[in-house]
Design a protein around this motif. Structure first.
Motif, PDB file in Angstrom:
ATOM      1  N   ASP A  65       0.452  -1.085   0.229  1.00 34.71           N
ATOM      2  CA  ASP A  65       0.001  -0.526   0.248  1.00 34.71           C
ATOM      3  C   ASP A  65       1.420   1.281  -0.087  1.00 34.71           C
ATOM      4  O   ASP A  65       2.364   1.704   1.304  1.00 34.71           O
ATOM      5  CB  ASP A  65      -0.755  -0.148   1.249  1.00 34.71           C
ATOM      6  N   TYR A  66       0.807   1.816  -0.932  1.00 37.71           N
ATOM      7  CA  TYR A  66       1.377   3.406  -0.960  1.00 37.71           C
ATOM      8  C   TYR A  66       0.786   4.322  -0.879  1.00 37.71           C
ATOM      9  O   TYR A  66      -0.185   4.801  -1.090  1.00 37.71           O
ATOM     10  CB  TYR A  66       1.760   3.676  -2.721  1.00 37.71           C
ATOM     11  N   GLN A  67       1.380   5.323   0.585  1.00 34.28           N
ATOM     12  CA  GLN A  67       1.025   6.840   0.719  1.00 34.28           C
ATOM     13  C   GLN A  67       1.606   7.587   0.376  1.00 34.28           C
ATOM     14  O   GLN A  67       0.780   8.652   0.279  1.00 34.28           O
ATOM     15  CB  GLN A  67       0.872   6.311   2.041  1.00 34.28           C
TER      16      GLN A  67
ATOM     17  N   ARG B  59       0.413   4.637  -8.593  1.00 32.96           N
ATOM     18  CA  ARG B  59      -0.064   3.347  -7.453  1.00 32.96           C
ATOM     19  C   ARG B  59      -0.884   3.513  -5.714  1.00 32.96           C
ATOM     20  O   ARG B  59      -0.046   4.090  -5.071  1.00 32.96           O
ATOM     21  CB  ARG B  59       0.884   2.355  -7.538  1.00 32.96           C
ATOM     22  N   VAL B  60      -2.136   3.213  -5.269  1.00 34.39           N
ATOM     23  CA  VAL B  60      -2.740   3.015  -4.234  1.00 34.39           C
ATOM     24  C   VAL B  60      -1.784   1.612  -3.584  1.00 34.39           C
ATOM     25  O   VAL B  60      -1.365   2.426  -2.210  1.00 34.39           O
ATOM     26  CB  VAL B  60      -3.734   3.701  -4.355  1.00 34.39           C
ATOM     27  N   SER B  61      -2.057   0.698  -4.543  1.00 34.76           N
ATOM     28  CA  SER B  61      -2.157  -0.343  -3.910  1.00 34.76           C
ATOM     29  C   SER B  61      -1.685  -1.497  -5.020  1.00 34.76           C
ATOM     30  O   SER B  61      -2.208  -1.145  -6.423  1.00 34.76           O
ATOM     31  CB  SER B  61      -3.140  -1.113  -2.969  1.00 34.76           C
ATOM     32  N   ALA B  62      -0.911  -2.657  -4.636  1.00 31.93           N
ATOM     33  CA  ALA B  62      -0.015  -3.311  -6.259  1.00 31.93           C
ATOM     34  C   ALA B  62       0.017  -4.899  -4.841  1.00 31.93           C
ATOM     35  O   ALA B  62       0.911  -4.864  -4.169  1.00 31.93           O
ATOM     36  CB  ALA B  62       0.974  -3.223  -6.646  1.00 31.93           C
ATOM     37  N   THR B  63      -0.632  -5.434  -5.844  1.00 34.15           N
ATOM     38  CA  THR B  63      -1.005  -7.151  -5.107  1.00 34.15           C
ATOM     39  C   THR B  63      -0.220  -8.244  -5.933  1.00 34.15           C
ATOM     40  O   THR B  63      -1.031  -8.453  -7.150  1.00 34.15           O
ATOM     41  CB  THR B  63      -1.673  -7.372  -4.390  1.00 34.15           C
ATOM     42  N   SER B  89     -10.724   6.782  -9.013  1.00 26.23           N
ATOM     43  CA  SER B  89      -9.238   5.638  -8.895  1.00 26.23           C
ATOM     44  C   SER B  89      -9.920   4.950  -9.911  1.00 26.23           C
ATOM     45  O   SER B  89     -11.328   4.602  -9.663  1.00 26.23           O
ATOM     46  CB  SER B  89      -9.324   5.119  -7.726  1.00 26.23           C
ATOM     47  N   ILE B  90      -9.328   3.391  -9.845  1.00 29.74           N
ATOM     48  CA  ILE B  90      -9.509   3.024 -10.549  1.00 29.74           C
ATOM     49  C   ILE B  90      -8.771   1.833 -10.318  1.00 29.74           C
ATOM     50  O   ILE B  90      -8.038   1.617  -9.946  1.00 29.74           O
ATOM     51  CB  ILE B  90      -9.461   2.767 -12.103  1.00 29.74           C
ATOM     52  N   ARG B  91      -9.785   0.442  -9.798  1.00 29.91           N
ATOM     53  CA  ARG B  91      -8.752  -0.474  -9.733  1.00 29.91           C
ATOM     54  C   ARG B  91      -8.809  -1.853 -11.274  1.00 29.91           C
ATOM     55  O   ARG B  91     -10.097  -2.238 -10.878  1.00 29.91           O
ATOM     56  CB  ARG B  91      -9.672  -1.492  -8.038  1.00 29.91           C
ATOM     57  N   TYR B  92      -8.406  -2.294 -10.732  1.00 26.22           N
ATOM     58  CA  TYR B  92      -8.194  -3.800 -11.833  1.00 26.22           C
ATOM     59  C   TYR B  92      -7.280  -5.099 -11.257  1.00 26.22           C
ATOM     60  O   TYR B  92      -6.616  -4.809 -10.156  1.00 26.22           O
ATOM     61  CB  TYR B  92      -6.527  -3.558 -13.184  1.00 26.22           C
ATOM     62  N   GLN B  93      -7.627  -6.171 -12.073  1.00 27.61           N
ATOM     63  CA  GLN B  93      -7.319  -6.991 -11.616  1.00 27.61           C
ATOM     64  C   GLN B  93      -6.894  -7.888 -12.539  1.00 27.61           C
ATOM     65  O   GLN B  93      -7.412  -7.920 -14.314  1.00 27.61           O
ATOM     66  CB  GLN B  93      -8.966  -8.540 -11.196  1.00 27.61           C
ATOM     67  N   PHE B  94      -4.943  -8.583 -12.540  1.00 25.51           N
ATOM     68  CA  PHE B  94      -5.003  -9.398 -13.581  1.00 25.51           C
ATOM     69  C   PHE B  94      -5.051 -11.327 -13.339  1.00 25.51           C
ATOM     70  O   PHE B  94      -4.591 -10.823 -12.212  1.00 25.51           O
ATOM     71  CB  PHE B  94      -3.860  -9.067 -13.353  1.00 25.51           C
TER      72      PHE B  94
END
Lengths: 153, 153, 153, 153
Positions: A65-67, B59-63, B89-94
């Motif tokens: 998580d990027y802050q 990026r807000v988060s990446a996993t 914001s947009i959230r993607y799944q891969f």
């Protein structure tokens, strides 16, 4: 039996992207560098030999998580906390902070499984964590481990 | 109004590490390359100009959950699904798969916020997603979006 | 018996740095990707097996002259020319151009030695280039090979 | 007025490739990290501001001769020598050694031109090296600068 380790790094030019900040993928390299320095601080190596087999730690999952952004030549302190030790895997949490500050830059986690490279097939096969590694580390107290905003701890 | 995109890549030598497999951080670069190719397929760019301002997507988060290793010169198909479109914001799944196979190699997610670079301070400031971008994409049907084993979707 | 190969790539975001251009180290990765694609075009692989041994091509030298910057989402064509084939090594020249243009972006060279990984020591040991590889390639005509401004060809 | 600087690094896992050694492109990142640490040691920064303009050092050429491989967790000392200072450019030589040893691992060079980013066009425009930078460095004595085997010094 430590459960914590801190690494301080200076952001390098090659870690930045055209947005002028550290590319988000490089936080995972910083987490890994901290994990490996943690192992070295215990007299261990992340890529060692056990009874003629090469032991490695392939990743099961990784998250961040990027802050706040990180910029060239900024210092960042990466705190590693052992979140969980299972028979064949370890889970770590990481907090990125400006050194000497409580302000968080990012927060991440990596789960890695202990594996050996099968000499015939070249494939990675999970194995029990060697006893001397298991004895060298322990999970951090629960109150130090914060859940992620998104539910993945 | 697409919600899906597929990119096929061949694993390069420089993406591997001494374990003989693609370094786990490079899955995030592959996800990003897929996101950017998705934007290009819509006639958009991920790093464009809106009314004299540079618009980016920090990026807000990446996993990422890793299921099978990827090796040099193996082909991998990366499927992008738009998981959520919010005001800023947009959230993607891969999903990473061997091409022409249902076998999963990895599964990941990225949440990115629309931001503009403030010309004075150089800082990234969140902004509403421009209308022409919002109109070009839509979220995938819920049944296509699978939750992550670890709870982060 | 080809002596030339061309690869076209699109610059990715992660290849840029905070100066807004492709980081100079990434030109070497693009040269290598072209070399490997050249091998694949001949039905070969750069990291193959010969009589139960792993054969690789560690680098003896690498060089690049930079003429124009490369930016995100720009297309670049990388031309490989076989400059010299010796008993145990190959030297390549590379020219980076905008596709469909004679304008040069960069010009580079790589010399690589054929080597096998000694199974006991794990060390790289030079070896004669396997016959089927040697038969598949030949040096480019001298008039196609331009000397570098700095003298290293 | 120094002309020399030494940086010691520990090889990280992400710097290796499937051949088990540091990827050849990463030597250029190590040279650059040494150059930037050299600037910091003089109270300078490689990416600074001069009279409201951003000053950078795009590369004109980069070269490396590889003598011995570098492996994970090995220490390497990178020696920088200022080879030449011209009105708008600087050329450096680098020698990679095992710390405390004369055994060379690699030898490289980078030539960089002083440039400012034109605010309107975003283009890099060469400029005279600022006086305070020029005053801070000087070329190394000629006897310390060895020619490259291949002629590019």
């Amino acid at each position: 039996m430590p459960y914590e380790f801190k690494l301080t790094r200076l952001v390098e030019f090659a870690e930045t992207d055209m947005a002028g900040i550290v590319h988000f993928s490089n936080y995972f390299r910083m987490m890994e560098a901290t994990e490996h320095a943690f192992f070295r601080s215990l007299g261990l190596t992340i890529h060692g030999q056990e009874m003629e087999s090469t032991v490695g730690w392939p990743r099961v999952s990784a998250t961040c998580d990027y802050q706040r952004p990180l910029r060239f030549e900024e210092e960042v302190e990466i705190q590693l906390l052992v979140a969980e030790v299972r028979s064949r895997s370890i889970r770590y949490q990481f907090v990125f902070r400006m050194p000497g500050s409580e302000v968080e830059i990012a927060r991440g986690a990596i789960a890695a499984v202990c594996a050996t490279v099968d000499k015939q097939s070249g494939k990675l096969v999970p194995m029990a964590i060697p006893e001397h590694i298991r004895e060298a580390i322990q999970p951090a107290p629960a109150e130090l481990l914060k859940p992620f905003a998104s539910g993945r701890s």
